[in-house]
Design a protein around this motif. Sequence first.
Motif, short mmCIF file in Angstrom:
data_model
loop_
_atom_site.label_atom_id
_atom_site.label_comp_id
_atom_site.label_asym_id
_atom_site.label_seq_id
_atom_site.Cartn_x
_atom_site.Cartn_y
_atom_site.Cartn_z
N CYS A 102 0.82 -1.22 0.00
CA CYS A 102 0.00 0.00 0.00
C CYS A 102 0.85 1.26 0.00
O CYS A 102 0.42 2.31 -0.43
CB CYS A 102 -0.95 -0.01 1.19
N ARG A 103 2.08 1.15 0.51
CA ARG A 103 3.03 2.25 0.55
C ARG A 103 2.62 3.37 1.52
O ARG A 103 3.13 4.48 1.43
CB ARG A 103 3.29 2.83 -0.85
N SER A 104 1.69 3.10 2.44
CA SER A 104 1.36 4.13 3.42
C SER A 104 1.15 3.60 4.84
O SER A 104 0.97 4.38 5.77
CB SER A 104 0.13 4.92 2.98
N CYS A 105 1.19 2.28 5.04
CA CYS A 105 0.98 1.73 6.39
C CYS A 105 2.30 1.78 7.18
O CYS A 105 3.36 2.06 6.61
CB CYS A 105 0.45 0.30 6.30
N CYS A 108 5.06 -0.42 5.61
CA CYS A 108 5.60 0.15 4.38
C CYS A 108 6.49 1.35 4.69
O CYS A 108 7.61 1.47 4.17
CB CYS A 108 4.46 0.59 3.45
N CYS A 116 3.52 -5.58 4.63
CA CYS A 116 2.32 -4.75 4.46
C CYS A 116 1.07 -5.64 4.51
O CYS A 116 0.95 -6.58 3.74
CB CYS A 116 2.37 -4.04 3.11
N ASN A 118 -1.77 -4.89 3.56
CA ASN A 118 -2.69 -4.53 2.46
C ASN A 118 -2.11 -4.86 1.09
O ASN A 118 -2.58 -4.37 0.08
CB ASN A 118 -2.99 -3.03 2.51
ZN LIG Z 1 1.53 -1.06 3.50
#
Ligand SMILES: [Zn+2]
Length: 346
Positions: A102-105, A108, A116, A118
């Motif tokens: 997801c690149r935002s959790c 990540c 991740c 997600n």
């Molecule tokens: Zn993530």
Amino acid sequence: MTLAGSAPATMRASVLNGIGNLAVEERAIPQPGPGEVLVRIGSVGVCGSDIHYYDHGRIGRYVVDRPLVLGHEAGGQVAAVGAGVSTLAPGLRVSIEPGVPCRSCPQCLGGRYNLCPNVRFFATPPYDGAFCEYVVMPEAFVHAVPDNVSDDAAGLIEPLSVAVWACRRGQVSPGARVLVTGAGPIGLVCAQAAFAFGATEVAVSDVNPHRLALAGELGARPINVSETSLAAAGVEPDVLLECSGNARATTDAIGTVARAGRVVLIGMGGDELVLPLPYVQDRELVLTGAFRYANTWPTAISLVASGRVDLDALVTGHYGLDEVEQALTASRRDPTTVKAMVRPGG
Ligand SMILES: [Zn+2]
Ligand SMILES: [Zn+2]
């Protein structure tokens, strides 16, 4: 977006419609959106997880409850790029990193994008994989490969990434003694990666003589544990890379690890483990899991391009999209099978 050359609207895909039920179907070719790349698939490795979904329809909590395209070890050629793609262009040969986090959790953002929760991962329900002619991926997960990396090897960068990650988790370093349990494809790439990370002694244990012979050809010391125990073989590894997924084999192997050694659990299949606690405590062993990989593609591609790792040596058969069933059952039918490859283009 325009396809290079002739522009068909549909593609062929091998679809798993239920346990043991595969069919080749026509599907729309996916369109790359902004920042995305359309890849024409060249070669895809058959993984144990693909075989498991085909045989059982599930892996743990992941259930195939709608049609699913299998395959996640894929390479190919860029066919088209979406708006804003700057690092790739049509015609480039590439390897696909098949999980998009997801690149935002927190994981990540912590750099551990393999953790991740997600992630969208190829051939893991509900996300389709690469036993098909075209896939779309974000630019960052499509990695160019040099010309001396074969089409098969471009796909097998994925399992090599598992091995690179395992060596990092186990801190394989120059002069290390490494034991790899299990001489399947992951064990064989782990052995090669261990050498590339500087290990000077790599032993590989299994019961399959064909796979052990290949381990020997790749420079490792083969140990047939149906004939001799690890203890009798006298191994004392600094790092154990466990790739068998067999609980008994894992327990036996842990009991050989040197003081301050590291144990990396990579193989799947064993649910619970008998752990020799005094041994682990007295020797201050470190045990860790290894789940997929993060930031491994550049390293893995370099290892293959430089000749430090030979992925083509693992390939034992090629199959078209109409033959995915044969590809998935190859290892069961023929004990000399190591890695079956699907070539969607024929
Ligand atoms: Zn993530
Ligand atoms: Zn795999």
